[in-house]
Design a protein around this motif. Sequence first.
Motif, PDB file in Angstrom:
ATOM      1  N   ARG A 129       0.845  -1.210   0.000  1.00  0.00           N
ATOM      2  CA  ARG A 129       0.000   0.000   0.000  1.00  0.00           C
ATOM      3  C   ARG A 129       0.867   1.241   0.000  1.00  0.00           C
ATOM      4  O   ARG A 129       1.787   1.338   0.816  1.00  0.00           O
ATOM      5  N   LEU A 130       0.561   2.162  -0.917  1.00  0.00           N
ATOM      6  CA  LEU A 130       1.320   3.424  -0.961  1.00  0.00           C
ATOM      7  C   LEU A 130       0.329   4.583  -1.033  1.00  0.00           C
ATOM      8  O   LEU A 130      -0.631   4.542  -1.803  1.00  0.00           O
ATOM      9  N   GLU A 131       0.557   5.579  -0.195  1.00  0.00           N
ATOM     10  CA  GLU A 131      -0.326   6.752  -0.200  1.00  0.00           C
ATOM     11  C   GLU A 131       0.497   8.006  -0.430  1.00  0.00           C
ATOM     12  O   GLU A 131       1.628   8.105   0.024  1.00  0.00           O
ATOM     13  N   TYR A 132      -0.124   8.987  -1.129  1.00  0.00           N
ATOM     14  CA  TYR A 132       0.496  10.309  -1.273  1.00  0.00           C
ATOM     15  C   TYR A 132      -0.248  11.282  -0.379  1.00  0.00           C
ATOM     16  O   TYR A 132      -1.472  11.195  -0.265  1.00  0.00           O
ATOM     17  N   ALA A 133       0.491  12.209   0.211  1.00  0.00           N
ATOM     18  CA  ALA A 133      -0.145  13.314   0.921  1.00  0.00           C
ATOM     19  C   ALA A 133      -0.231  14.458  -0.071  1.00  0.00           C
ATOM     20  O   ALA A 133       0.783  14.900  -0.603  1.00  0.00           O
ATOM     21  N   ALA A 134      -1.441  14.907  -0.387  1.00  0.00           N
ATOM     22  CA  ALA A 134      -1.619  16.042  -1.300  1.00  0.00           C
ATOM     23  C   ALA A 134      -2.475  17.065  -0.563  1.00  0.00           C
ATOM     24  O   ALA A 134      -3.698  16.956  -0.547  1.00  0.00           O
ATOM     25  N   GLY A 135      -1.843  18.026   0.102  1.00  0.00           N
ATOM     26  CA  GLY A 135      -2.577  18.972   0.959  1.00  0.00           C
ATOM     27  C   GLY A 135      -3.219  18.182   2.079  1.00  0.00           C
ATOM     28  O   GLY A 135      -2.566  17.400   2.767  1.00  0.00           O
ATOM     29  N   ASP A 136      -4.540  18.348   2.229  1.00  0.00           N
ATOM     30  CA  ASP A 136      -5.241  17.629   3.305  1.00  0.00           C
ATOM     31  C   ASP A 136      -5.647  16.227   2.871  1.00  0.00           C
ATOM     32  O   ASP A 136      -6.120  15.437   3.672  1.00  0.00           O
ATOM     33  N   ARG A 137      -5.510  15.967   1.561  1.00  0.00           N
ATOM     34  CA  ARG A 137      -5.998  14.679   1.042  1.00  0.00           C
ATOM     35  C   ARG A 137      -4.930  13.609   1.106  1.00  0.00           C
ATOM     36  O   ARG A 137      -3.739  13.890   1.076  1.00  0.00           O
ATOM     37  N   ARG A 138      -5.361  12.347   1.202  1.00  0.00           N
ATOM     38  CA  ARG A 138      -4.448  11.209   1.065  1.00  0.00           C
ATOM     39  C   ARG A 138      -4.898  10.461  -0.188  1.00  0.00           C
ATOM     40  O   ARG A 138      -6.076  10.168  -0.349  1.00  0.00           O
ATOM     41  N   ILE A 139      -3.966  10.205  -1.085  1.00  0.00           N
ATOM     42  CA  ILE A 139      -4.321   9.475  -2.312  1.00  0.00           C
ATOM     43  C   ILE A 139      -3.744   8.070  -2.203  1.00  0.00           C
ATOM     44  O   ILE A 139      -2.525   7.904  -2.112  1.00  0.00           O
ATOM     45  N   ALA A 140      -4.621   7.071  -2.199  1.00  0.00           N
ATOM     46  CA  ALA A 140      -4.150   5.677  -2.108  1.00  0.00           C
ATOM     47  C   ALA A 140      -3.814   5.215  -3.522  1.00  0.00           C
ATOM     48  O   ALA A 140      -4.661   4.686  -4.235  1.00  0.00           O
ATOM     49  N   ALA A 141      -2.566   5.454  -3.953  1.00  0.00           N
ATOM     50  CA  ALA A 141      -2.186   5.154  -5.333  1.00  0.00           C
ATOM     51  C   ALA A 141      -1.967   3.655  -5.530  1.00  0.00           C
ATOM     52  O   ALA A 141      -2.206   3.122  -6.606  1.00  0.00           O
ATOM     53  N   VAL A 142      -1.453   2.975  -4.497  1.00  0.00           N
ATOM     54  CA  VAL A 142      -1.311   1.507  -4.549  1.00  0.00           C
ATOM     55  C   VAL A 142      -2.089   0.988  -3.331  1.00  0.00           C
ATOM     56  O   VAL A 142      -1.807   1.372  -2.204  1.00  0.00           O
ATOM     57  N   ASP A 143      -3.085   0.162  -3.590  1.00  0.00           N
ATOM     58  CA  ASP A 143      -4.047  -0.116  -2.536  1.00  0.00           C
ATOM     59  C   ASP A 143      -4.220  -1.622  -2.293  1.00  0.00           C
ATOM     60  O   ASP A 143      -5.266  -2.195  -2.566  1.00  0.00           O
ATOM     61  N   GLY A 144      -3.140  -2.270  -1.871  1.00  0.00           N
ATOM     62  CA  GLY A 144      -3.242  -3.700  -1.576  1.00  0.00           C
ATOM     63  C   GLY A 144      -2.854  -4.554  -2.779  1.00  0.00           C
ATOM     64  O   GLY A 144      -3.664  -5.356  -3.250  1.00  0.00           O
ATOM     65  N   VAL A 145      -1.616  -4.366  -3.262  1.00  0.00           N
ATOM     66  CA  VAL A 145      -1.173  -5.108  -4.454  1.00  0.00           C
ATOM     67  C   VAL A 145      -0.342  -6.320  -4.034  1.00  0.00           C
ATOM     68  O   VAL A 145       0.537  -6.213  -3.180  1.00  0.00           O
ATOM     69  N   SER A 146      -0.644  -7.464  -4.622  1.00  0.00           N
ATOM     70  CA  SER A 146       0.143  -8.674  -4.351  1.00  0.00           C
ATOM     71  C   SER A 146       0.458  -9.358  -5.679  1.00  0.00           C
ATOM     72  O   SER A 146      -0.404  -9.424  -6.560  1.00  0.00           O
ATOM     73  N   PHE A 147       1.683  -9.831  -5.812  1.00  0.00           N
ATOM     74  CA  PHE A 147       2.054 -10.672  -6.963  1.00  0.00           C
ATOM     75  C   PHE A 147       3.394 -11.312  -6.674  1.00  0.00           C
ATOM     76  O   PHE A 147       4.090 -10.946  -5.718  1.00  0.00           O
ATOM     77  N   SER A 148       3.738 -12.264  -7.519  1.00  0.00           N
ATOM     78  CA  SER A 148       5.003 -12.949  -7.319  1.00  0.00           C
ATOM     79  C   SER A 148       5.646 -13.133  -8.694  1.00  0.00           C
ATOM     80  O   SER A 148       4.960 -13.446  -9.671  1.00  0.00           O
ATOM     81  N   LEU A 149       6.971 -12.863  -8.767  1.00  0.00           N
ATOM     82  CA  LEU A 149       7.659 -12.974 -10.065  1.00  0.00           C
ATOM     83  C   LEU A 149       8.750 -14.023  -9.950  1.00  0.00           C
ATOM     84  O   LEU A 149       9.692 -13.859  -9.168  1.00  0.00           O
ATOM     85  N   PRO A 150       8.660 -15.137 -10.714  1.00  0.00           N
ATOM     86  CA  PRO A 150       9.716 -16.149 -10.615  1.00  0.00           C
ATOM     87  C   PRO A 150      11.015 -15.636 -11.240  1.00  0.00           C
ATOM     88  O   PRO A 150      10.987 -14.733 -12.087  1.00  0.00           O
ATOM     89  N   ARG A 151      12.142 -16.194 -10.791  1.00  0.00           N
ATOM     90  CA  ARG A 151      13.451 -15.812 -11.366  1.00  0.00           C
ATOM     91  C   ARG A 151      13.428 -16.047 -12.877  1.00  0.00           C
ATOM     92  O   ARG A 151      12.984 -17.097 -13.341  1.00  0.00           O
ATOM     93  N   GLY A 152      13.851 -15.040 -13.628  1.00  0.00           N
ATOM     94  CA  GLY A 152      13.862 -15.161 -15.087  1.00  0.00           C
ATOM     95  C   GLY A 152      12.496 -14.907 -15.717  1.00  0.00           C
ATOM     96  O   GLY A 152      12.361 -14.931 -16.931  1.00  0.00           O
ATOM     97  N   GLY A 153      11.498 -14.642 -14.885  1.00  0.00           N
ATOM     98  CA  GLY A 153      10.147 -14.430 -15.412  1.00  0.00           C
ATOM     99  C   GLY A 153       9.931 -12.987 -15.846  1.00  0.00           C
ATOM    100  O   GLY A 153      10.744 -12.112 -15.584  1.00  0.00           O
ATOM    101  N   SER A 154       8.808 -12.750 -16.524  1.00  0.00           N
ATOM    102  CA  SER A 154       8.507 -11.387 -16.957  1.00  0.00           C
ATOM    103  C   SER A 154       7.049 -11.080 -16.674  1.00  0.00           C
ATOM    104  O   SER A 154       6.171 -11.892 -16.956  1.00  0.00           O
ATOM    105  N   LEU A 155       6.838  -9.914 -16.081  1.00  0.00           N
ATOM    106  CA  LEU A 155       5.478  -9.512 -15.711  1.00  0.00           C
ATOM    107  C   LEU A 155       5.196  -8.143 -16.310  1.00  0.00           C
ATOM    108  O   LEU A 155       5.983  -7.210 -16.139  1.00  0.00           O
ATOM    109  N   GLY A 156       4.096  -8.026 -17.013  1.00  0.00           N
ATOM    110  CA  GLY A 156       3.687  -6.732 -17.555  1.00  0.00           C
ATOM    111  C   GLY A 156       2.602  -6.153 -16.666  1.00  0.00           C
ATOM    112  O   GLY A 156       1.659  -6.863 -16.305  1.00  0.00           O
ATOM    113  N   ILE A 157       2.736  -4.894 -16.295  1.00  0.00           N
ATOM    114  CA  ILE A 157       1.685  -4.254 -15.498  1.00  0.00           C
ATOM    115  C   ILE A 157       1.026  -3.214 -16.392  1.00  0.00           C
ATOM    116  O   ILE A 157       1.677  -2.264 -16.842  1.00  0.00           O
ATOM    117  N   VAL A 158      -0.250  -3.418 -16.690  1.00  0.00           N
ATOM    118  CA  VAL A 158      -0.949  -2.494 -17.592  1.00  0.00           C
ATOM    119  C   VAL A 158      -2.116  -1.840 -16.883  1.00  0.00           C
ATOM    120  O   VAL A 158      -2.661  -2.368 -15.909  1.00  0.00           O
TER     121      VAL A 158
END
Length: 610
Positions: free
Chosen positions: A277-306
């Motif tokens: 989880r990653l949040e930005y503080a923008a003035g009084d607001r909090r922006i949850a830019a990453v909100d509970g992300v899970s994944f696993s990348l095997p060695r030598g593997g390739s993952l595209g995030i779109v």
Amino acid sequence: APVLGLPDPADMAFDLYQPPGAAHWLGTDNFGRDIFARVVWGARVALIVAIGAALLSILIGSALGAVAGYFGGWVDGLLSRVFDIFLLIPTFFLILLIVALFGASLPLTIVAIALTTWPRSARLMRSQVLTLKSRVYVQAALAAGAPHWWVILRHVIPNGIAPIVTDGTILMGMAILTEAGLSFLGLGDQNMVSWGSMIFEGQRHLRLAPWMSIAPGVALLVLVASLNLLGDSVNFAMNPQLRTRGGAPKRRRGVAPPADEPAATAGAPILQVTDLRLEYAAGDRRIAAVDGVSFSLPRGGSLGIVGESGCGKSSLGSALLQTMPNNAELTGGTIRYDGRAIVLDGKPVIEGGRSRIEALRWTRMATIFQSAMNALNPVTTVRRQMVDTLRLHRPGMTRDEATARIGEVFDMIGIPRSRMNAYPHQLSGGMRQRAMIALSLILEPELVIADEPTTALDMLIQDQILGEIADLRERLNLSLILVSHDMGAVAESCETVAVMYAGRIVEIAPTRRIFDRPAHPYSRTLISALPSLTGPLETLDSLPATGSAAAEGGCRFAHACPAATALCRSTPPPAVQLGGNHVAECHYAEEFAAEPVDAAEPTATEEACA
Ligand SMILES: Nc1ncnc2c1ncn2[C@@H]1O[C@H](COP(=O)(O)OP(=O)(O)OP(=O)(O)O)[C@@H](O)[C@H]1O
């Protein structure tokens, strides 16, 4: 002073040399005049001089500095010499000359101070403009036919003025001190109360009435210090970047490695992310830019995030490398590299006084930035930047060894070795991006995170670069995370695709599988938006902007989903396991997965996947 109901500063009383007390807060002077009233009246003179001299200086300096920087060539050469000549004139000498010729007066003092300080603003503005004039928005305004004076007034000066205004507050302090100095010497306007003349009078009676000089001296100190602080605040207020990114990268509070952490195990995924989880503080607001992300990348593997712009792809990339801006905070989640935690509950893991990610960054986990023009230092050759990177991490390496290694990487990426000594602006866009790739590979990392590596390049070069990344990955057995808004690009380069929407991975699956059986309506929309190679031209449906359904407890895609039901609007969807490493966050994932997306025509990407 009249508003405060203070006595006239020239009123004399019989109470000479009265120390500070109830009747006269700061005491009286040798003529029985109230010092508090005189200090307040003196403030008026100080402020008139400060504001007048600073405004005049900034006006003349900014205008001439902008012209010199913008037009360059002989105009710049001529004006720069004029700046130098004026900078050489000693302020006091000029004022002495003016007083001798015209007599002492406040306006003339202001003009004299401005005449010797404006080149300071001019030089500052000139250097600002030299940088600003190559910005794309300035070029765009010129290309659109705007006249030069308009471009300077509308685009250049407003963008370059912040440091000049900040410097103006320092100029104000200097002007006050100069005026006080002149009055001290008896060269100020004798008809006005000035702190300088008060100090002069005070020092003659220092033993008998020290308050006579202490009061204006302290007032001078407080006003000049306040103006300097005001300068800092003005800079802060005018520069939004200072409020968000400013300063050196933040040191985040870390945690020790877990006591029961197993040693790195063979076959462990190279990267394992859990509930990040990653949040930005923008003035009084909090922006949850990453909100509970899970994944696993095997060695030598390739993952595209779109995903669409703003869904949090780049924020996720920066969280993995811990290179977030200062207003970002990891509020939870774990990242493991090769089985060992580098982030635990949102905090960097520290080992031997150093965070684990610092030890891994660039040597084992490298990145290819979005815009090579911004990522490469414009005043250093490509070779120099690479040598610096190499020798920073391998201190024993000689310059010749470093150059030999750069040559190897250039050969690998397909850049002629002769281009090594070029500056970034001397390379074409495609070549620059290749140089960026070379820089990321220079230390032989195991994992590369490429954030939109082909944005701003033409289709042909995009294709070549993606092909080269895929090829390098195979040859060097690299693990790859490719961040992109382009489903087609990801399909060509990656074995697994993760589709992100509003800060979450809403579907993840092997590439072939997600194209055959997309189980989330958002992935289906992205896939059906890919152009068909042979079919007729179609008008694409656009999606409404990212919604706030999540805040209300439902699926975050419900507001845009053609198949949304009452359940979608009220209940967050579960992560539905569809077998074969295929997971989708949708109440109806199984039904969607059973329905092929658009079987009519093969898309460009389907051909690439095949
Ligand atoms: N420094 C920042 N301060 C505040 N908010 C930010 C900052 N950087 C990004 N955001 C916000 O975080 C959210 C995710 O942004 P991010 O740049 O990660 O999206 P993205 O998917 O990479 O978009 P793009 O493809 O356009 O780069 C957006 O709402 C964005 O406005």
